[in-house]
Design an enzyme around this catalytic site. Sequence first.
Site, PDB file in Angstrom:
ATOM      1  N   GLU A  31       8.057   4.204  -5.137  1.00 18.23           N
ATOM      2  CA  GLU A  31       6.797   4.191  -4.401  1.00 18.23           C
ATOM      3  C   GLU A  31       6.787   5.471  -3.579  1.00 18.23           C
ATOM      4  O   GLU A  31       7.399   5.547  -2.515  1.00 18.23           O
ATOM      5  CB  GLU A  31       6.682   2.979  -3.486  1.00 18.23           C
ATOM      6  CG  GLU A  31       5.310   2.898  -2.814  1.00 18.23           C
ATOM      7  CD  GLU A  31       5.344   2.326  -1.404  1.00 18.23           C
ATOM      8  OE1 GLU A  31       4.267   1.963  -0.898  1.00 18.23           O
ATOM      9  OE2 GLU A  31       6.422   2.273  -0.797  1.00 18.23           O
TER      10      GLU A  31
ATOM     11  N   ASP B 101      11.224   1.271  -2.297  1.00 19.08           N
ATOM     12  CA  ASP B 101      10.136   1.293  -1.323  1.00 19.08           C
ATOM     13  C   ASP B 101      10.172   2.561  -0.471  1.00 19.08           C
ATOM     14  O   ASP B 101      11.236   3.068  -0.120  1.00 19.08           O
ATOM     15  CB  ASP B 101      10.262   0.059  -0.424  1.00 19.08           C
ATOM     16  CG  ASP B 101       9.197   0.000   0.647  1.00 19.08           C
ATOM     17  OD1 ASP B 101       8.012  -0.138   0.290  1.00 19.08           O
ATOM     18  OD2 ASP B 101       9.553   0.093   1.837  1.00 19.08           O
TER      19      ASP B 101
END
Length: 787
Positions: A465, A412
């Site tokens: 990401e 993330d």
Amino acid sequence: MPIGPSSPSSLPEPLLRVIEARHHDPFEVLGRHAVDADTVVVRAYLPQAERARINEAGIDLTRVPGTDLFTWEGPADQLQGRQHYQVTWYDRQGRVETRHDPYTFGPLLGDFDLHLFGEGRHWHAYRFLGAHHRTIDGVEGFQFAVWAPGAKRVSVIGEFNNWDGRAHPMRVRGGSGVWELFIPDLAPGGLYKFELRDGGGNVHVKIDPYANAYQERPENACILTAPSTYRWGDEQWLARRAGYNWQHSPLSVYEVHLGSWQRDEDGNFLNYRELATRLADYCVEMGFTHIELLPITEHPLDASWGYQATGYFAPTARFGAPDDFRSFVDTLHKRNIGVLLDWVPAHFPRDTTALARFDGSALYEHADPRQGEHKDWGTLIFNFGRHEVKNFLLSSALYWLAEYHIDGLRVDAVASMLYLDYSREDGEWIPNKYGGNENLDAVDFLRQLNTVSHEQHPGSLMVAEESTAWPQVSRPTYLGGLGFSMKWNMGWMHDTLAYMEKDPIYRHYHHDLLTFGLLYAFTENFVLPFSHDEVVHGKRSMLDKMPGDAWQKFASLRLLYTFMFTYPGKKLLFQGCEFAQGQEWDFDAAVDWYLLDRPQHQGIKQIVADLNRLYRNLPALHEVDFDSAGFEWIDCHDSSQSVLSYLRKSKNGKQIVACAFNFTPVPRENYRIGVPFPGYYREAMNSDAELYGGSNVGNRGGVVAEPISWMGRPNSIPMALPPLAGVVMVYEPDESVDTDTDTAGAVKPKLLVASPTPTAAASAEDSGSAAGVADDGAGATPAAAAD
């Protein structure tokens, strides 16, 4: 050392430090010590004890007046040569406790482990840090270890000592900053934490960063866990995964938040095991190859969706115990569904019970807020330059891959790690040593993370990401890249949704939003994500983003998904998007499954299932996702009609798929596109098919190419382009084609060999066809790559 005088204030300094709970090595005082060749002294610090004795020898211990320190001095042979003796003590209420003296056990942590940890190169630090069930010299108990170099005293506290930090102080191992203690006679299932005294004398109670299980929120104590006895049954899956040719294989990911995917009739969470069965059935039905879980690492706040983790080595207790989660992964693997886990090394919460200022100092985070705080999220940033912090994160990543057989991690917020000035104004960040804005320590960490993960677990996937133009995110580290397997294509997602949200009458002004992405589509190994982030915080649901009336909204969504599944890149859809969830995602409620009672939503679900099967079974749609050799524009310039067309090609070049998309509600008859070869082009997918809720405008099963040069190609096919729809035509050079004439006199190709799937009920002969690809009936396995 003599026992000392009766006045506590005049005790020798080492004894006084134990009594005042500030000794860094209580083994210097407590336990058994030789006075001379024949005499020993035994000391035990027993808060709340009224009296105590050494069991085996029947020796009564004497309390040092005014303290909870109990002692005995006498002949060594009176202990009957026992290295580890039991102490029985009685409290003021008459309760009795009998335990082995923990201060008779020597150091257990190996110097080599500590050395590697200090250098940031211990890939499995979780195996010696935390709490581990051990049998030492025939005595069972738990070995505790924690890194807290700034602490002056660390104790294990729990139910077994009434949460009293004076009872079980730990010893520090030299300059490593690691504290350890073996506490005998503890059983699995008990609760514990650490109590730390910092340099200023302040006391902090912290959860174990390496704990394998915690209480369910709002409680947060760590749980003593025995080694797992779970018997895995996914050996075949893991063996295939090791040789998984994922770059040339179909990869369609279903992103899931376990707390809101499905719940029971009373709105309560389901257990990992029940979720596994339901998810496996659903993914097989829908054709997804993998699921990706929003973070299930333990976290205190439901509203954080798991992105503010406090337990980096523990699956959340919301859905069951650690072995329940093992069963979850195992069940999905047995059904040929991979499991990816959202993992968050970019930041951590400020909760005072967790990592924040763990030992009273900025230990896991940077001390300077210009480096150590994310203002946007109200969280802290890991100090990636500190070896032990880097080791903590590396060990966490490998823990999930090794202990839970996870198939990969989606990392993330990578952009926030890479840039020192991420979401900061001038003066709010500190440049690196070269004056730049790159976080060099984070870059080194990510490269090491990806290198070690791929080495230790072949076939595992590391997905970033990352929302910027940082170069070579998904290129090997030996070529200067970050080493990720893939990267989310945030640019494609933003541009495509921006285009689709516009009224069709204005789309021709923004045609470049659809074509620009091909300028960089092969610079990385991209995943095309329609994730949870796109259906929250006022962004509206996928369906509600589409303009127009209800018919146009559903048609546009079918068109969008058809575009996505034929575009270069692997696929990801968030829960609810696959059947056109009407409202934004609510983390605190189950998805609106009742919508599937409505034909329009059932149509979206059906087309996603059929697109998954089409994507999986046509090599041209998945074999060459990351190289321009698998893609070729037919026409990217028809902005006036808002039409796009392109070819997808298999690795060997033998399979050709022509895709055409009409982004307006105007049907276009005899729209001609150039194709490379003469022959029959079967309509394998038409998003306007009646089966999906469309108007059933189509090509009667397929079209025979005509020797008319068009768009620079020697052949062309005249197509019917339905309104707000995508059409996928598969070139079949060996297909036997017969023709007959309909009542209007038009030549109508008749498909003799291939046929629509059993689920595709719309007649391919009459008009719009559904997915004409045989269904293999199962999720794609890692070995399903077609060469």
